[in-house]
Motif scaffolding. Sequence first.
Motif, short mmCIF file in Angstrom:
data_model
loop_
_atom_site.label_atom_id
_atom_site.label_comp_id
_atom_site.label_asym_id
_atom_site.label_seq_id
_atom_site.Cartn_x
_atom_site.Cartn_y
_atom_site.Cartn_z
N ALA A 57 0.36 -1.22 0.03
CA ALA A 57 -0.04 0.23 0.19
C ALA A 57 1.12 0.99 0.14
CB ALA A 57 -1.08 -0.19 1.25
N MET A 58 1.57 1.40 0.39
CA MET A 58 2.79 2.62 0.64
C MET A 58 3.50 2.23 -0.43
SD MET A 58 5.85 2.79 3.50
CE MET A 58 7.31 4.10 3.40
N LEU A 59 3.90 1.35 -0.63
CA LEU A 59 4.39 1.67 -2.44
C LEU A 59 3.77 1.76 -3.11
CD1 LEU A 59 6.89 -1.73 -2.94
CD2 LEU A 59 7.57 1.22 -2.71
N ALA A 60 2.18 1.84 -3.76
CA ALA A 60 1.79 2.30 -4.92
C ALA A 60 1.33 3.66 -4.25
CB ALA A 60 0.05 1.71 -4.39
N GLY A 61 1.31 4.27 -2.97
CA GLY A 61 1.15 6.19 -2.70
C GLY A 61 2.20 6.32 -3.16
N LEU A 62 3.59 6.03 -3.08
CA LEU A 62 4.88 6.65 -3.58
C LEU A 62 4.35 6.75 -5.12
CD1 LEU A 62 7.33 4.83 -1.99
CD2 LEU A 62 5.90 7.19 -1.22
N ALA A 63 3.72 5.76 -6.22
CA ALA A 63 4.31 5.87 -7.18
C ALA A 63 3.42 7.10 -7.86
CB ALA A 63 2.87 4.31 -8.06
N ARG A 64 1.44 7.11 -7.02
CA ARG A 64 0.85 7.95 -7.28
C ARG A 64 1.40 9.21 -7.70
NH1 ARG A 64 -2.52 3.71 -5.02
NH2 ARG A 64 -2.28 5.60 -2.87
#
Length: 235
Positions: free
Chosen positions: A106-113
């Motif tokens: 979830a953190m990685l997805a947030g960073l990508a956004r």
Amino acid sequence: MARQLDEQIGARYPVGQRLRILDVGMGQGTQALRLARAGHTVTGLESDPEMLKVAREALAGEPAGIRERFRLIEGDGRETGVHFLPGSFDVVLCHGVLMYVDEPDAMLAGLARMLAPGGLLSLVVRNADALAMRPGLTGDWAGALAAFDADTCASELGVPMRADRLDTLTATLAGIAAPLQAWYGVRVFTDTVPKDEGLPAAQELDRLLAAEDRAGRTDPYRRVASLLHLCGVRG
């Protein structure tokens, strides 16, 4: 890591372009300040008040021009959406942070956004496929045998850390629309050097860095590095 990061930035952006950079879990700000000195606009996100204090003190000693393009925010890397709009940055760094996050997807997805299209996501993680190397090289055979099938370890201060595998992270980056473009090993030869050991003489240090740089981009050496540096690009 600095050489590797500069290589990836240089491959994607014109020389001299001022980039918007987010450093998540920036610690004392060493990498963030280096990039600000290079002319980029940098935001440092850090949840540890002590680390923020050190970073603020370091920033206070910089010239006014650098201070003006450097922003410090107290916050958690898992809550980037609270602080920033999607697509706000050209480069997002997350170095040495995921190892302390139990569920990083979830953190990685947030960073990508947080990345603009074509933006660079730079991750540094503990290499789960090489956890037996350090205990093995130091003669801790019980520790080496236990590490072969492990995905956790302890820092030199005894803090538990999670480790990641290249194949798993490659799939994760593809799933968050920031597919892996390049990866390196970090600390191939020097992982067992005591932290309190001083730096060698300048000429010997240059050789050491050259050897680490070569190993970090060459198979099979990079696969047994203590850390992995992964660079994904937002589609």
